[in-house]
Design an enzyme around this catalytic site. Structure first.
Site, PDB file in Angstrom:
ATOM      1  N   LEU A  40       0.817  -1.219   0.000  1.00 20.08           N
ATOM      2  CA  LEU A  40       0.000   0.000   0.000  1.00 20.08           C
ATOM      3  C   LEU A  40       0.850   1.268   0.000  1.00 20.08           C
ATOM      4  CD1 LEU A  40      -3.042  -1.063   2.235  1.00 20.08           C
ATOM      5  CD2 LEU A  40      -2.806  -1.127  -0.244  1.00 20.08           C
TER       6      LEU A  40
ATOM      7  N   ASN B  83     -11.022  -1.115   1.338  1.00 21.49           N
ATOM      8  CA  ASN B  83     -10.051  -2.207   1.233  1.00 21.49           C
ATOM      9  C   ASN B  83      -9.781  -2.741   2.637  1.00 21.49           C
ATOM     10  OD1 ASN B  83      -7.968  -3.944   0.824  1.00 21.49           O
ATOM     11  ND2 ASN B  83      -6.527  -2.415   0.041  1.00 21.49           N
TER      12      ASN B  83
ATOM     13  N   CYS C 170      -6.169  -5.228   4.816  1.00 23.60           N
ATOM     14  CA  CYS C 170      -4.899  -4.705   5.338  1.00 23.60           C
ATOM     15  C   CYS C 170      -4.855  -4.948   6.841  1.00 23.60           C
ATOM     16  CB  CYS C 170      -4.718  -3.237   4.970  1.00 23.60           C
ATOM     17  SG  CYS C 170      -6.072  -2.208   5.419  1.00 23.60           S
TER      18      CYS C 170
ATOM     19  N   GLY D 255      -7.603  -6.236 -13.503  1.00 22.84           N
ATOM     20  CA  GLY D 255      -6.410  -5.797 -12.784  1.00 22.84           C
ATOM     21  C   GLY D 255      -5.127  -6.190 -13.480  1.00 22.84           C
ATOM     22  N   THR D 256      -4.605  -7.339 -13.116  1.00 25.82           N
ATOM     23  CA  THR D 256      -3.289  -7.774 -13.588  1.00 25.82           C
ATOM     24  C   THR D 256      -3.179  -7.776 -15.113  1.00 25.82           C
ATOM     25  OG1 THR D 256      -3.022  -9.072 -11.584  1.00 25.82           O
ATOM     26  CG2 THR D 256      -1.656  -9.712 -13.441  1.00 25.82           C
TER      27      THR D 256
END
Ligand SMILES: Cc1cc2nc3c(=O)[nH]c(=O)nc-3n(C[C@H](O)[C@H](O)[C@H](O)COP(=O)(O)O)c2cc1C
Length: 400
Positions: A129, A186, A189, A332-333
């Protein structure tokens, strides 16, 4: 406008340069994988050319808890930084929504390097992050996204529930807030107050974080809790999030992995563990979406919109997530290898939906549940044989 597709050679950085980390097989739209829209577009052989051509579905609009989007394809958080690099390849205003890199309260350097490793059919990242912090984000990134007309889903996080709330408050009070269509929470974390246990792994921590974010937002603005696949019961976590005020769910974040360097015999990543993403994650994401939608259909979870994410690199992949129960998808990827992937996925999806004859996205959402044959119950126990009198013997029974 769809700009000509280029090759970044690993330049679209999540939060730092990834050049040199070949992710060739990660996002590639390789032969035999996914759906070949070009072959459908080029049509049937000439003898059949009078047959009607499949037409892409034109109306791709979706409404997720009041968040009206022209199409259901978004970027995934952390895979296109905050939009500027991607905008060189296509107009980010074309996306259903642009999802920002997760932003926390203060600037963060992230974890040490190496932070990326290739895996078979995916990759591991331990970016940690990294980011400029919420003040720089609202001063520089959000106004830029607004200037290009992007609909923005802002991904927020914190080390404590209070930090999540603070980040959301600064966002809420910022000048470019009107470009924000929603917030993605999110929760994958670490919670510093709870031995570093990830918020998403505990229903109470999940609820605490969602409640802090929710109370800082205007009531009509949707907030999506982004779930981790690394839990025993994803429905229980989702229920905690929705009960605490989440308007929708994003499923899923990366799954935790470790790669060992076979020569040095030590972990490849400086942070040891990393989040695995890419094609290998698709079935895990489809499973999570399936479980969430099944729970909603069975009234075990309030019905809210689901955004599916994990391993999408083609329209067919996106369609799997929709059929399992997602209302929208994130890419995403795949962007690292093909920066135009979100637009290509949208076009392929439109063509597939048109070919199937659907007239709106909502018609396909969760359809695979209706097409699943009922699970056969346990095999019926064999009936105990009725107790019978001993068979009369020949000699004694039928003397006549
Ligand atoms: C390099 C990288 C950075 C990421 N950063 C974030 C992040 O900041 N916040 C977040 O919620 N997810 C983050 N993710 C997870 C993605 O948003 C997504 O959930 C996951 O990668 C699965 O989708 P994919 O297989 O299409 O990449 C990151 C993923 C990658 C690969």
């Amino acid at each position: 406008m769809h700009r000509p597709r280029g090759h970044l050679g690993g330049v679209v950085s999540p939060a730092g340069p990834v050049a040199g980390h070949g992710v060739g097989q990660v996002g590639g739209h390789g032969v035999g994988h996914g759906f070949d829209a070009a072959s459908l577009r080029s049509g049937p052989p000439s003898s059949l050319s009078s047959a009607p051509q499949p037409r892409p579905l034109e109306n791709l609009a979706v409404n997720l808890a009041g968040m009206a989007l022209p199409n259901p394809v978004m970027t995934a958080s952390g895979c296109a930084a905050n939009g500027r690099e991607l905008h060189r390849f296509f107009d980010v205003g074309e996306l259903g929504a642009f999802v920002t890199k997760t932003v926390m309260g203060l600037p963060r350097a992230g974890r040490g390097t190496p932070r990326m490793a290739e895996t078979p059919s995916g990759m591991l990242n331990s970016i940690g992050l990294q980011g400029p912090g919420i003040d720089a984000f609202v001063d520089h990134d959000l106004p830029w996204l607004r200037s290009v007309g992007a609909r923005v889903l802002v991904s927020v996080a914190g080390e404590t529930p209070e930090e999540f709330g603070l980040v959301t408050r600064v966002l809420r009070n910022s000048a470019a807030f009107d470009t924000v269509v929603g917030v993605e929470i999110n929760i994958s974390c670490p919670n510093v107050a709870n031995r570093g246990l990830v918020f998403a792994c505990d229903p109470d921590s999940t609820a605490a974080v969602v409640a802090e974010v929710r109370k800082e937002l205007p009531p009509q603005l949707p907030a999506f809790a982004k779930l981790s696949p690394d839990v025993t019961d994803i429905v229980a976590i989702a229920r905690a999030a929705v009960d605490a005020g989440a308007s929708g769910l994003t499923a899923i974040n990366t799954t935790l992995g470790v790669a060992i360097d076979a020569l040095l015999l030590r972990p490849v990543l400086a942070g040891i563990t990393g989040g695995m993403s890419g094609p290998a994650l698709l079935p895990v994401a489809v499973r999570a979406v399936w479980q969430l939608r099944a729970a909603m259909r069975a009234d075990r979870l309030p019905a809210v919109p689901i955004i599916g994410v994990g391993g999408v690199r083609s329209g067919a992949d996106a369609l799997q997530l929709l059929a399992a129960g997602a209302d929208a998808v994130q890419v995403g990827t795949a962007i690292f290898n093909d920066p135009g992937a979100p637009v290509r996925v949208r076009e392929e999806l439109a063509l597939l939906l048109g070919t199937h004859g659907f007239s709106r996205i909502a018609d396909v959402v969760g359809i695979a549940h209706d097409r699943t044959p009922p699970t056969p119950g346990p095999a019926p126990k064999p009936k105990p044989k009725p107790k019978t009198k001993p068979e009369p013997t020949h000699q004694s029974g039928s003397a006549s």
